[in-house]
Design a protein around this motif. Structure first.
Motif, mmCIF file in Angstrom:
data_model
loop_
_atom_site.group_PDB
_atom_site.id
_atom_site.type_symbol
_atom_site.label_atom_id
_atom_site.label_comp_id
_atom_site.label_asym_id
_atom_site.label_seq_id
_atom_site.Cartn_x
_atom_site.Cartn_y
_atom_site.Cartn_z
ATOM 1 N N ILE A 6 -2.709 14.928 -7.271
ATOM 2 C CA ILE A 6 -3.303 14.298 -8.445
ATOM 3 C C ILE A 6 -3.223 12.800 -8.206
ATOM 4 N N ASP A 7 -4.369 12.201 -7.934
ATOM 5 C CA ASP A 7 -4.417 10.765 -7.633
ATOM 6 C C ASP A 7 -4.432 9.917 -8.900
ATOM 7 N N VAL A 8 -5.093 10.431 -9.941
ATOM 8 C CA VAL A 8 -5.213 9.705 -11.202
ATOM 9 C C VAL A 8 -4.980 10.670 -12.348
ATOM 10 N N LEU A 9 -4.174 10.246 -13.304
ATOM 11 C CA LEU A 9 -4.013 10.962 -14.566
ATOM 12 C C LEU A 9 -4.634 10.110 -15.659
ATOM 13 N N VAL A 10 -5.552 10.689 -16.432
ATOM 14 C CA VAL A 10 -6.130 9.991 -17.584
ATOM 15 C C VAL A 10 -5.647 10.696 -18.845
ATOM 16 N N MET A 69 3.225 12.412 -7.836
ATOM 17 C CA MET A 69 2.853 11.045 -7.484
ATOM 18 C C MET A 69 3.995 10.339 -6.761
ATOM 19 N N ARG A 70 5.215 10.554 -7.214
ATOM 20 C CA ARG A 70 6.370 9.931 -6.556
ATOM 21 C C ARG A 70 6.497 10.386 -5.117
ATOM 22 N N ALA A 71 6.241 11.676 -4.894
ATOM 23 C CA ALA A 71 6.374 12.233 -3.539
ATOM 24 C C ALA A 71 5.407 11.565 -2.568
ATOM 25 N N ARG A 72 4.258 11.147 -3.089
ATOM 26 C CA ARG A 72 3.245 10.507 -2.243
ATOM 27 C C ARG A 72 3.305 8.983 -2.310
ATOM 28 N N ARG A 73 4.178 8.458 -3.202
ATOM 29 C CA ARG A 73 4.265 7.010 -3.421
ATOM 30 C C ARG A 73 2.893 6.415 -3.722
ATOM 31 N N SER A 74 2.141 7.144 -4.563
ATOM 32 C CA SER A 74 0.779 6.713 -4.866
ATOM 33 C C SER A 74 0.302 7.391 -6.135
ATOM 34 N N GLY A 75 -0.502 6.667 -6.919
ATOM 35 C CA GLY A 75 -1.104 7.275 -8.093
ATOM 36 C C GLY A 75 -1.407 6.241 -9.157
ATOM 37 N N VAL A 76 -2.230 6.662 -10.122
ATOM 38 C CA VAL A 76 -2.566 5.823 -11.276
ATOM 39 C C VAL A 76 -2.405 6.671 -12.524
ATOM 40 N N VAL A 77 -1.660 6.144 -13.494
ATOM 41 C CA VAL A 77 -1.561 6.750 -14.822
ATOM 42 C C VAL A 77 -2.337 5.851 -15.768
ATOM 43 N N LEU A 78 -3.427 6.361 -16.311
ATOM 44 C CA LEU A 78 -4.277 5.569 -17.199
ATOM 45 C C LEU A 78 -4.219 6.153 -18.604
ATOM 46 N N THR A 85 -9.839 2.867 -10.441
ATOM 47 C CA THR A 85 -10.154 2.810 -9.008
ATOM 48 C C THR A 85 -10.234 1.400 -8.439
ATOM 49 N N ASP A 86 -9.975 0.348 -9.238
ATOM 50 C CA ASP A 86 -10.179 -1.009 -8.727
ATOM 51 C C ASP A 86 -9.043 -1.508 -7.838
ATOM 52 N N GLY A 87 -7.938 -0.776 -7.787
ATOM 53 C CA GLY A 87 -6.836 -1.173 -6.920
ATOM 54 C C GLY A 87 -6.070 -2.390 -7.393
ATOM 55 N N ALA A 88 -6.369 -2.885 -8.587
ATOM 56 C CA ALA A 88 -5.729 -4.100 -9.089
ATOM 57 C C ALA A 88 -4.428 -3.767 -9.806
ATOM 58 N N TYR A 131 6.458 -1.158 -15.338
ATOM 59 C CA TYR A 131 7.501 -1.840 -14.569
ATOM 60 C C TYR A 131 8.341 -0.840 -13.775
ATOM 61 N N GLU A 132 8.596 0.327 -14.361
ATOM 62 C CA GLU A 132 9.405 1.342 -13.691
ATOM 63 C C GLU A 132 8.691 1.947 -12.490
ATOM 64 N N LEU A 133 7.378 2.122 -12.609
ATOM 65 C CA LEU A 133 6.640 2.856 -11.584
ATOM 66 C C LEU A 133 6.079 1.980 -10.472
ATOM 67 N N ALA A 134 5.946 0.686 -10.727
ATOM 68 C CA ALA A 134 5.374 -0.208 -9.710
ATOM 69 C C ALA A 134 6.103 -0.137 -8.371
ATOM 70 N N PRO A 135 7.439 -0.127 -8.333
ATOM 71 C CA PRO A 135 8.111 -0.050 -7.028
ATOM 72 C C PRO A 135 7.872 1.259 -6.271
ATOM 73 N N LEU A 136 7.356 2.263 -6.996
ATOM 74 C CA LEU A 136 7.093 3.564 -6.382
ATOM 75 C C LEU A 136 5.631 3.706 -5.956
ATOM 76 N N GLY A 137 4.862 2.638 -6.062
ATOM 77 C CA GLY A 137 3.459 2.680 -5.659
ATOM 78 C C GLY A 137 2.539 3.300 -6.689
ATOM 79 N N ILE A 138 3.016 3.456 -7.923
ATOM 80 C CA ILE A 138 2.225 4.081 -8.992
ATOM 81 C C ILE A 138 1.860 3.009 -10.021
ATOM 82 N N ARG A 139 0.581 2.866 -10.283
ATOM 83 C CA ARG A 139 0.116 1.878 -11.261
ATOM 84 C C ARG A 139 -0.106 2.534 -12.619
ATOM 85 N N VAL A 140 0.149 1.764 -13.655
ATOM 86 C CA VAL A 140 -0.157 2.186 -15.023
ATOM 87 C C VAL A 140 -1.250 1.271 -15.562
#
Length: 277
Positions: free
Chosen positions: A75-79, A120-129, A236-239, A162-171
């Protein structure tokens, strides 16, 4: 390989259009809803998996997340889109309805997010929107419970970022205003009809009704499809940006809240939104 998005609340409105936009962009989509047996349109796409997920039912959340991972692998993105609004005077609103407001708009978001984060943590990647609202920035009369739930969602989302940023997950947070093409107004009216009116508030409620009629006329072309496109771009903007405006019709009020003094903001809101009795 195609990326995967899981979207809650896809039976109508924003959720349905979010699912369609992501699918059109080549994504795998887990389109979740409380009653998937009623869905036909989204099932027509091979990229879309229609699943049952009721944000008030944790077993259904876990099952939908597991099914999505089993079919698509990630799951790359959760909306977190599922939500509804209570409309009416606070004192008239039953405590049970306010609890439901928070169960759906806040605790449901938390539960779905908690279920998705391990993958998402396992992959160190993801977006929670999280889909917030203009009512998470400024307030309006007759929407106290809804505003409270969206203010809570905004605070939760910011702290979580703030909690998820070090894990490569953006909110991300998207803040739309009122959109005529969703069922939000209809459901709010349905909920309001279940309350017992208090006579002392009748003049205020009549004035507020005129106010909201004016707001409906000033939506400036805001559409559910337009909000879905903003959500896709934010996801998807990567910002590292946290907040996005979902519709331009609320831009002046958002600016008043965030770019003026407290006294100036309150004076503006009282002059503009206090019902004219």
């Amino acid at each position: 390989m195609s990326k995967t998005v899981l979207v809650t609340g896809c039976s109508s409105g924003f959720g349905r259009d979010i699912a369609k936009v992501f699918a059109a962009e080549g994504w795998n989509v887990a389109a979740t809803m409380r009653k998937p047996e009623r869905e036909t349109e989204l099932r027509a796409s091979d990229q879309v998996s229609v699943l049952r997920l009721d944000v008030q039912d944790r077993a259904s959340i876990d099952a939908a997340v597991a099914a999505t991972l089993a079919r698509f692998g990630a799951i790359d993105v959760l909306v977190n889109n599922a939500g509804f609004g209570l409309h009416g005077v606070f004192e008239e609103t039953a405590r049970e309805k306010i609890l439901e407001q928070f169960e759906v708009n806040v605790f449901g978001v938390m539960d779905v997010t908690r279920a998705v984060l391990p993958a998402m943590r396992a992959r160190r990647s993801g977006v929670v929107l999280n889909v917030s609202s203009g009512a998470g920035v400024f307030t309006l009369p007759m929407l106290s419970s809804y505003c409270a739930s969206k203010f809570a969602l905004e605070g939760f989302s910011e702290a979580l970022s703030y909690e998820l940023a070090p894990l490569g997950i953006r909110v991300k947070i998207v803040e739309p205003g009122g959109v005529p093409s969703t069922r939000f107004v209809e459901r709010s009216a349905e909920e309001a009809r279940q309350t017992a009116p208090i006579a002392d508030y009748a003049p205020f409620v009549d004035g507020a009704g005129r106010l909201f009629a004016e707001l409906v006329q000033a939506r400036d072309g805001a559409t559910s499809e337009g909000v879905a496109r903003v959500i896709f771009e934010a996801a998807t903007d990567g910002a590292d940006r946290l907040r996005y405006l979902g519709t331009e019709n609320i831009a002046p009020l958002v600016a008043a809240r965030r770019q003026t003094s407290e006294d100036a903001y309150i004076a503006l809101m009282r002059s503009r939104f206090a019902p004219r009795l």
